[in-house]
Structures are given as structure tokens and as C-alpha cells.
Design a protein around this motif. Structure first.
Motif, mmCIF file in Angstrom:
data_model
loop_
_atom_site.group_PDB
_atom_site.id
_atom_site.type_symbol
_atom_site.label_atom_id
_atom_site.label_comp_id
_atom_site.label_asym_id
_atom_site.label_seq_id
_atom_site.Cartn_x
_atom_site.Cartn_y
_atom_site.Cartn_z
ATOM 1 N N LYS A 42 0.736 -1.097 -0.031
ATOM 2 C CA LYS A 42 0.055 0.077 -0.044
ATOM 3 C C LYS A 42 0.854 1.224 -0.059
ATOM 4 O O LYS A 42 0.716 2.213 -0.657
ATOM 5 N N ALA A 43 1.995 1.192 0.957
ATOM 6 C CA ALA A 43 2.684 2.442 0.911
ATOM 7 C C ALA A 43 3.527 2.616 -0.633
ATOM 8 O O ALA A 43 3.676 3.856 -1.107
ATOM 9 N N GLY A 44 3.724 1.525 -1.111
ATOM 10 C CA GLY A 44 4.394 1.690 -2.479
ATOM 11 C C GLY A 44 3.374 1.867 -3.344
ATOM 12 O O GLY A 44 3.914 2.697 -4.299
ATOM 13 N N LEU A 45 2.418 1.745 -3.544
ATOM 14 C CA LEU A 45 1.224 2.425 -3.923
ATOM 15 C C LEU A 45 1.488 3.870 -4.034
ATOM 16 O O LEU A 45 1.252 4.459 -5.073
ATOM 17 N N ALA A 46 1.077 4.255 -2.857
ATOM 18 C CA ALA A 46 1.246 5.683 -2.631
ATOM 19 C C ALA A 46 2.273 6.239 -3.157
ATOM 20 O O ALA A 46 2.443 7.445 -3.697
ATOM 21 N N VAL A 47 3.271 5.854 -2.986
ATOM 22 C CA VAL A 47 4.783 6.417 -3.469
ATOM 23 C C VAL A 47 4.833 6.225 -4.859
ATOM 24 O O VAL A 47 5.278 7.571 -5.470
ATOM 25 N N ALA A 50 3.290 11.255 -0.203
ATOM 26 C CA ALA A 50 2.663 9.797 -0.041
ATOM 27 C C ALA A 50 2.574 9.358 1.273
ATOM 28 O O ALA A 50 1.637 8.449 1.550
ATOM 29 N N MET A 51 3.213 9.895 2.140
ATOM 30 C CA MET A 51 3.081 9.629 3.646
ATOM 31 C C MET A 51 1.408 10.136 3.968
ATOM 32 O O MET A 51 0.645 9.522 4.852
ATOM 33 N N PHE A 93 -5.809 5.268 3.460
ATOM 34 C CA PHE A 93 -5.812 3.841 4.140
ATOM 35 C C PHE A 93 -6.170 4.190 5.598
ATOM 36 O O PHE A 93 -6.494 3.162 6.103
ATOM 37 N N GLY A 94 -6.511 5.291 5.924
ATOM 38 C CA GLY A 94 -6.940 5.468 7.514
ATOM 39 C C GLY A 94 -5.963 5.137 8.364
ATOM 40 O O GLY A 94 -6.222 4.988 9.412
ATOM 41 N N TRP A 95 -4.626 5.133 7.988
ATOM 42 C CA TRP A 95 -3.640 4.893 8.945
ATOM 43 C C TRP A 95 -3.190 5.696 10.074
ATOM 44 O O TRP A 95 -3.478 7.013 9.779
ATOM 45 N N THR A 96 -3.133 5.258 11.270
ATOM 46 C CA THR A 96 -2.682 6.487 12.131
ATOM 47 C C THR A 96 -1.321 6.652 11.907
ATOM 48 O O THR A 96 -0.583 6.262 11.151
ATOM 49 N N LEU A 97 -0.821 7.897 12.552
ATOM 50 C CA LEU A 97 0.566 8.437 12.258
ATOM 51 C C LEU A 97 1.685 7.792 12.713
ATOM 52 O O LEU A 97 2.871 7.340 12.005
ATOM 53 N N GLU A 98 1.269 6.990 13.759
ATOM 54 C CA GLU A 98 2.198 5.900 14.069
ATOM 55 C C GLU A 98 2.488 4.845 12.889
ATOM 56 O O GLU A 98 3.860 4.433 12.677
ATOM 57 N N ARG A 99 1.434 4.336 12.513
ATOM 58 C CA ARG A 99 1.490 3.430 11.597
ATOM 59 C C ARG A 99 2.297 3.844 10.053
ATOM 60 O O ARG A 99 3.115 3.271 9.792
ATOM 61 N N VAL A 100 1.853 4.991 9.876
ATOM 62 C CA VAL A 100 2.531 5.732 8.753
ATOM 63 C C VAL A 100 4.106 5.762 8.856
ATOM 64 O O VAL A 100 4.979 5.428 8.150
ATOM 65 N N ALA A 101 4.533 6.026 10.258
ATOM 66 C CA ALA A 101 5.915 6.299 10.595
ATOM 67 C C ALA A 101 6.351 4.899 10.360
ATOM 68 O O ALA A 101 7.632 4.928 9.829
ATOM 69 N N HIS A 102 5.916 4.166 11.046
ATOM 70 C CA HIS A 102 6.602 2.518 10.880
ATOM 71 C C HIS A 102 6.690 2.200 9.566
ATOM 72 O O HIS A 102 7.848 1.556 9.158
ATOM 73 N N VAL A 103 5.725 2.143 8.633
ATOM 74 C CA VAL A 103 5.747 1.533 7.335
ATOM 75 C C VAL A 103 6.900 2.449 6.686
ATOM 76 O O VAL A 103 7.505 1.788 5.689
ATOM 77 N N PHE A 104 7.056 3.831 6.661
ATOM 78 C CA PHE A 104 7.941 4.481 6.066
ATOM 79 C C PHE A 104 9.407 4.470 6.683
ATOM 80 O O PHE A 104 10.248 5.242 6.316
#
Length: 118
Positions: A16-21, A52-53, A60-71
Motif C-alpha cells: 500500500k505504501a509503495g502504491l502511494a509512493v 505519499a505519507m 488508508f486511514g492509517w494512524t500517524l504511528e503506522r505511517v511512521a513504521h511503514v515509512f
């Protein structure tokens, strides 16, 4: 020397993060591989990564913490990136871009999944 602790990230979150990127890269002319590297990025790549973040956060409705972990960064950095992107939405071109990309992601993830035969 102690190793830095990293929260495990699922393969689905990486996709999902790759898609956003890649969507941000396609519309800003930034190379995706420049947006995901560790360390300092050039200003253009950094801003594209922030978009992208932010897109991951809202689409995706991700929390900021989840965004941070994924990126691969800390929550404070993810928060700053999303705050910057939210402020940039005052610019019509950025708002239009993010609205379209968010719609694109939502349309894609609301479409039926398709299992491919082996």
C-alpha cells in the motif's frame, strides 16, 4: 553497538505504501527510488515522500504511528510530514492532486480482488 528497534511491518502495508509512493511519483515527476531511501533526501524527493505519507494516512486511514513504521521513521517526523501536506492543500494544485490520488486508491481497494491461477 545496539541495533535500532524496528516495528514489524506487514507485506500488505508495504504494498500500500509503495502504491502511494508510485502514484505521487507518477504525478510529480519524482523518481520513486529517491523517495524511499534512508537518510536525508533532496528537497523535491522529500516533499514527494511527505505527500505519499499523507496520502497513506488519509486514503488508508492509517494512524500517524503506522505511517511512521511503514515509512521507516518516527511518529514525530510522520506527523510533521502530514501537517506540511495538509497545509499544502491550501494550494489548489496540491489539493486537486491529493483528492484525485485518494479517489484512485479508494477505487482500487474497493474493486473486487482477483486471485490469479498458479
Amino acid at each position: 553497538m545496539l541495533e535500532e528497534y524496528r516495528v514489524p511491518v506487514s507485506e500488505e502495508d508495504r504494498v500500500k505504501a509503495g502504491l502511494a509512493v508510485h502514484l505521487v511519483a507518477a504525478r510529480t515527476g519524482t523518481r520513486p527510488e529517491r523517495m524511499v531511501g534512508g537518510g536525508r533526501l533532496d528537497p523535491r524527493s522529500s516533499r514527494a515522500r511527505w505527500l505519499a505519507m499523507y496520502l497513506s494516512h488519509v486514503a488508508f486511514g492509517w494512524t500517524l504511528e503506522r505511517v511512521a513504521h511503514v515509512f521507516g521513521m518516527n511518529r514525530a517526523t510522520a506527523s510533521s510530514a502530514c501537517r506540511w501536506a495538509e497545509d499544502e492543500r491550501d494550494r489548489k494544485a496540491v489539493d486537486d492532486l491529493l483528492s484525485r490520488l485518494e479517489t484512485c486508491i479508494q477505487d482500487l481497494y474497493h474493486a473486487p480482488a482477483c486471485e490469479l491461477a498458479p
